[in-house]
Motif scaffolding. Structure first.
Motif, short mmCIF file in Angstrom:
data_model
loop_
_atom_site.label_atom_id
_atom_site.label_comp_id
_atom_site.label_asym_id
_atom_site.label_seq_id
_atom_site.Cartn_x
_atom_site.Cartn_y
_atom_site.Cartn_z
N ALA A 41 39.36 -9.34 5.35
CA ALA A 41 38.88 -8.30 4.43
C ALA A 41 37.64 -8.76 3.67
CB ALA A 41 39.99 -7.91 3.47
N MET A 42 37.64 -10.00 3.19
CA MET A 42 36.50 -10.47 2.42
C MET A 42 35.27 -10.66 3.30
SD MET A 42 38.24 -13.15 -0.31
CE MET A 42 36.67 -13.45 -1.12
N GLY A 43 35.46 -11.16 4.52
CA GLY A 43 34.32 -11.29 5.42
C GLY A 43 33.69 -9.95 5.77
N TRP A 44 34.53 -8.99 6.13
CA TRP A 44 34.03 -7.66 6.48
C TRP A 44 33.40 -6.97 5.27
CZ3 TRP A 44 33.18 -5.34 11.02
CH2 TRP A 44 32.88 -3.98 11.02
N HIS A 45 34.08 -7.10 4.11
CA HIS A 45 33.60 -6.47 2.88
C HIS A 45 32.24 -7.04 2.48
CE1 HIS A 45 34.97 -4.87 -1.33
NE2 HIS A 45 33.97 -4.19 -0.82
N MET A 46 32.10 -8.37 2.56
CA MET A 46 30.83 -9.01 2.22
C MET A 46 29.72 -8.52 3.14
SD MET A 46 28.93 -11.15 0.48
CE MET A 46 29.83 -12.47 -0.36
#
Length: 417
Positions: A41-46
């Protein structure tokens, strides 16, 4: 002299009689599942936030910055974290760490829900997560061997790896589906799973407080470092993992490959993230039933070499399914080398030093994973994502050849006993 009985090599079913180990395994799986969803989630969100105003190369660099933000606290807190795992009740250390992870992901979930998420916030949360993991990793590694008889330790290590790898299959796939709805859905799911992992830890009954060695905290920290340096097999094994994965960390660039090279979206991203764990789980299942009995060092070096070669194939691929196959091979090869390394390290380390040695090992692992993500992002800034993956694979092959020459005792390691 009589031949050793079959009981000298206990079956995997013997682990099922160890109630506290099963509870520990449940916590390990649940926590790993949660961290994988959070990572996706954090990788995609970033990447999504960065692409609103930045180029592909600049956005890839920011995805890599998440790894750097998570690694720096691990590096700075390694020695006190290891000493804490050898001084305090390891269950309590784990529960404090899970509390920090729960708080950080809840902040991120609420901020995303309110439209306040930003690149800066993601980096801050990554740093908080890294600080928590700095203490979590050595305590978790040191607690497991306290819950099983020594003769079951190699099989327990294999099943520990299986917990991580199977969660690494389900986690990215679930994360890809969840971020397809919204990032906050992924964050709230992660929050619930961390709570469940904490309940599993509470359910462990056995004493989790180590026998504290005499001496000041600084003396104990130095003792752990000295032990790792003297044990050349231990130092060679964990440093091999450090440099090979540091250079070959192509998985950090998967958001870039999914969106702008393979064009498969968040669901395809989840498939790509799950692929290494599919290969790793297959190898972990095989190792859990068939532990390596000879030529362990040769198998470990072969695993790292195949890891590097598969990384090159992934970097050159423009087909989703060829990329998935390359990532699966990469994950299986990495699982083989990790299993041998972890078994060697834990078998030769006395319980009173397991926290400190695990802390040193964890900073090496953190450097290879989180710092490897940063390295991939930096190289991608200059060579592009595909060039960065190929560069990393070639580097991993070179490290394998160099370490085989520098650490001949590691290469010649035979039985995992």
């Amino acid at each position: 002299m009589t031949e050793p009985s079959q009981d000298a090599v206990p079956s995997a079913r013997a682990l099922l009689k160890e109630r506290d180990y099963l509870v520990f395994w449940g916590s390990r799986w649940t926590g790993s599942f949660a961290s994988q969803i959070q990572s996706v989630a954090m990788g995609w969100h970033m990447y999504a936030l960065a692409r609103e105003t930045r180029s592909v190369e600049e956005s890839a660099f920011l995805v890599g910055m998440i790894g750097l933000a998570a690694f720096l606290p691990v590096f700075l807190l390694t020695l006190p974290a290891g000493e804490a795992a050898d001084r305090y009740d390891r269950k309590k250390v784990l529960l404090l760490c899970l509390t920090g992870e729960i708080a950080s992901v809840l902040i991120l979930a609420i901020a995303t829900l309110n439209g306040q998420a930003s690149v800066t916030l993601l980096l801050v949360i990554a740093a908080l997560f890294g600080a928590s993991r700095a203490f979590f990793a050595p305590a978790n590694t040191a607690l497991g061997p306290m819950l099983v008889p020594r003769k079951l330790l190699p099989r327990a290590i294999a099943w520990n790896s299986l917990a991580w790898q199977s969660a690494s299959i389900a986690g990215p796939a679930a994360g890809g589906i969840l971020v397809g709805f919204s990032p906050q859905a992924a964050y709230f799911t992660t929050f619930s799973l961390y709570l469940l992992a904490g309940l599993f830890i509470v359910a462990i009954r056995k004493n989790a407080k180590p026998d504290v060695q005499p001496g000041s905290r600084w003396a104990l920290m130095k003792e752990g470092l000295a032990y790792v340096w003297r044990q050349k097999i231990v130092f060679g094994a964990i440093s091999l993992d450090l440099f090979a994965v540091l250079l070959g960390g192509a998985t950090a660039l998967l958001p870039v490959f999914a969106r702008d090279i393979l064009h498969v979206g968040p669901q395809g991203f989840g498939i790509l993230r799950a692929a290494p764990a599919i290969g790793a789980t297959a190898v972990a299942l095989w190792l859990a039933a068939n532990p390596i009995r000879a030529k362990a060092g040769s198998f470990m070096f072969a695993g790292v070499a195949v890891f590097g070669a598969a990384t090159i194939v992934f970097g050159l691929s423009r087909s989703l399914w060829l990329s998935v196959a390359a990532l699966a091979v990469l994950g299986g090869a990495d699982m083989l080398s990790v299993f041998i390394r972890q078994t060697l390290v834990q078998l030769v380390t006395p319980d009173a030093m397991r926290g400190r040695v695990a802390a040193v090992s964890s900073v090496f692992i953190g450097a290879s994973n989180e710092l490897g993500e940063f390295e991939s992002g930096v190289v991608a800034r200059f060579l592009g994502p595909a060039g960065a993956a190929v560069f990393g694979g070639v580097g991993a092959l070179m490290v394998t050849a160099l370490w085989a020459r520098l650490f001949p005792d590691l290469r010649k390691a035979d039985r995992l006993e």
